[in-house]
Design an enzyme around this catalytic site. Structure first.
Site, PDB file in Angstrom:
ATOM      1  N   SER A  83       2.775  -2.579  10.026  1.00 11.74           N
ATOM      2  CA  SER A  83       4.263  -2.855  10.620  1.00 11.74           C
ATOM      3  C   SER A  83       4.585  -4.127   9.789  1.00 11.74           C
ATOM      4  O   SER A  83       5.813  -4.260  10.624  1.00 11.74           O
ATOM      5  CB  SER A  83       4.626  -1.923  11.618  1.00 11.74           C
ATOM      6  N   ASN A 134       0.892  -1.368   0.313  1.00 11.24           N
ATOM      7  CA  ASN A 134      -0.210   0.057  -0.317  1.00 11.24           C
ATOM      8  C   ASN A 134       0.935   1.248   0.366  1.00 11.24           C
ATOM      9  O   ASN A 134       1.714   1.126   0.967  1.00 11.24           O
ATOM     10  CB  ASN A 134      -1.035   0.169   1.143  1.00 11.24           C
ATOM     11  N   LYS A 188       0.386   4.456  -0.283  1.00 15.26           N
ATOM     12  CA  LYS A 188      -0.590   5.567   0.680  1.00 15.26           C
ATOM     13  C   LYS A 188       0.277   6.836  -1.016  1.00 15.26           C
ATOM     14  O   LYS A 188      -0.565   6.507  -1.581  1.00 15.26           O
ATOM     15  CB  LYS A 188       0.711   5.497   1.883  1.00 15.26           C
ATOM     16  N   GLU A 225      -6.170  -5.635   9.675  1.00 15.48           N
ATOM     17  CA  GLU A 225      -5.189  -4.284  10.316  1.00 15.48           C
ATOM     18  C   GLU A 225      -5.081  -3.551  11.530  1.00 15.48           C
ATOM     19  O   GLU A 225      -5.989  -2.937  11.587  1.00 15.48           O
ATOM     20  CB  GLU A 225      -5.019  -2.944   9.084  1.00 15.48           C
ATOM     21  N   HIS A 277      -9.811   0.996   4.560  1.00 12.36           N
ATOM     22  CA  HIS A 277      -8.317   1.617   4.971  1.00 12.36           C
ATOM     23  C   HIS A 277      -8.480   2.762   6.077  1.00 12.36           C
ATOM     24  O   HIS A 277      -9.218   2.727   6.439  1.00 12.36           O
ATOM     25  CB  HIS A 277      -7.164   1.907   4.394  1.00 12.36           C
ATOM     26  N   GLY A 306       1.793   2.455  10.754  1.00  8.77           N
ATOM     27  CA  GLY A 306       3.168   2.728  10.916  1.00  8.77           C
ATOM     28  C   GLY A 306       3.157   4.077  12.207  1.00  8.77           C
ATOM     29  O   GLY A 306       3.552   4.768  11.787  1.00  8.77           O
ATOM     30  N   GLU A 333      -6.950   5.194   7.696  1.00  6.23           N
ATOM     31  CA  GLU A 333      -6.555   6.030   7.414  1.00  6.23           C
ATOM     32  C   GLU A 333      -7.993   6.813   6.790  1.00  6.23           C
ATOM     33  O   GLU A 333      -8.392   7.402   6.298  1.00  6.23           O
ATOM     34  CB  GLU A 333      -5.508   6.581   6.481  1.00  6.23           C
TER      35      GLU A 333
END
Ligand code: PEP
Length: 253
Positions: A214, A9, A11, A169, A97, A175, A99
């Site tokens: 991570s 991904n 981003k 996730e 996701h 992150g 985010e």
């Protein structure tokens, strides 16, 4: 055995130009490194797809988007439809996701509409679910993931196990450098699989369930060895070719 899916991904990093150089170098790396036991997919910014598609055509690298409109077409300025992504070269698309959920207020109903849009538009959704830290601390992680799966898959009729990928996730691991233990990743993968079995029956046995948060070369082998961790959704490390390939190499053969 389910073929491990090693999904990057990217981003909002790279440009079409820098991504072109990166992709050519990855393909060169693949001439001397055998990772044919996994499926490789890179979920890139939508602007990159049409540029990268001719470079990756006929190679082991598939492309994906990172978000999709819930609508087919229309007056939705700034939105990109599933058919547009597919036509530009995407095979997969990340949906829901954390985010997107956090910064764009995407709820389970919208995520579900995006899953449906992917399936109607010729994309395989990589449906992201996972608890935030306070939910984990309160022991609500399983309930959170089941609620997210229930909402996102309501009304979704799965015809083939390859039509859906789920990514567990934990938000606190994305992150942050913190990773779920392999046992926790397995436990949550099993929760997702059991939900999918209840919803879709035996088809669920072949649906791939990824871990994301991570993942890096130093922890990938332990995570990917687990029965219900069928690959990774990898952010930061997927932008570094050597790390991305080392993660792929760490998947069980
Ligand atoms: C992600 O972006 O889905 C992700 C897991 O990021 P990272 O690997 O950087 O934690």
């Amino acid at each position: 055995m389910r073929t491990p899916l090693i999904a990057g991904n990217w981003k909002m990093y790279t440009t079409p130009s820098t991504a072109t150089v990166w992709m050519r170098a990855l393909l060169e790396d693949l001439t001397s490194q055998d990772v044919s036991h996994v499926e490789l997919v890179l979920n890139v910014p939508a602007t990159h797809l049409a540029v990268l598609a001719p470079i990756t055509a006929g190679t082991p690298v598939a492309l994906g988007g990172q978000d999709v409109s819930a609508h087919d077409e229309g007056a939705y300025t700034g939105e990109v439809s599933a058919a547009m992504l597919a036509n530009a070269g995407a095979r997969y698309c990340v949906v829901g996701h954390s985010e997107r959920r956090q910064y764009h207020a995407e709820d389970d109903a919208l995520v579900g509409a995006k899953v449906a849009a992917c399936l109607a538009g010729g994309l395989i959704p990589i449906l992201c679910v996972g608890e935030v830290e306070s939910e984990r601390e309160a022991g609500e992680h399983e309930a959170t993931v089941i609620r997210q799966l229930t909402g996102a898959l309501e009304g979704i009729d799965l015809k083939d196990s390859g039509d859906l990928v789920v990514a567990y996730e934990p938000v606190w691991a994305i992150g942050t450098g913190k990773t779920a233990t392999a046992d926790d990743a397995q436990a949550m993968g099993a929760v997702a699989r059991s939900f999918l079995k209840g919803r879709y029956g035996p088809l669920a046995d072949a649906v791939r369930i990824l871990y994301g948060g991570s993942m890096k070369p130093s922890n990938a082998a332990e995570l990917l060895a687990k029965a219900d961790v069928d690959g990774g959704l990898i952010g930061g490390a997927s932008l570094k070719r050597d790390q991305y390939l080392a993660i792929a190499a760490a998947a069980p053969r």
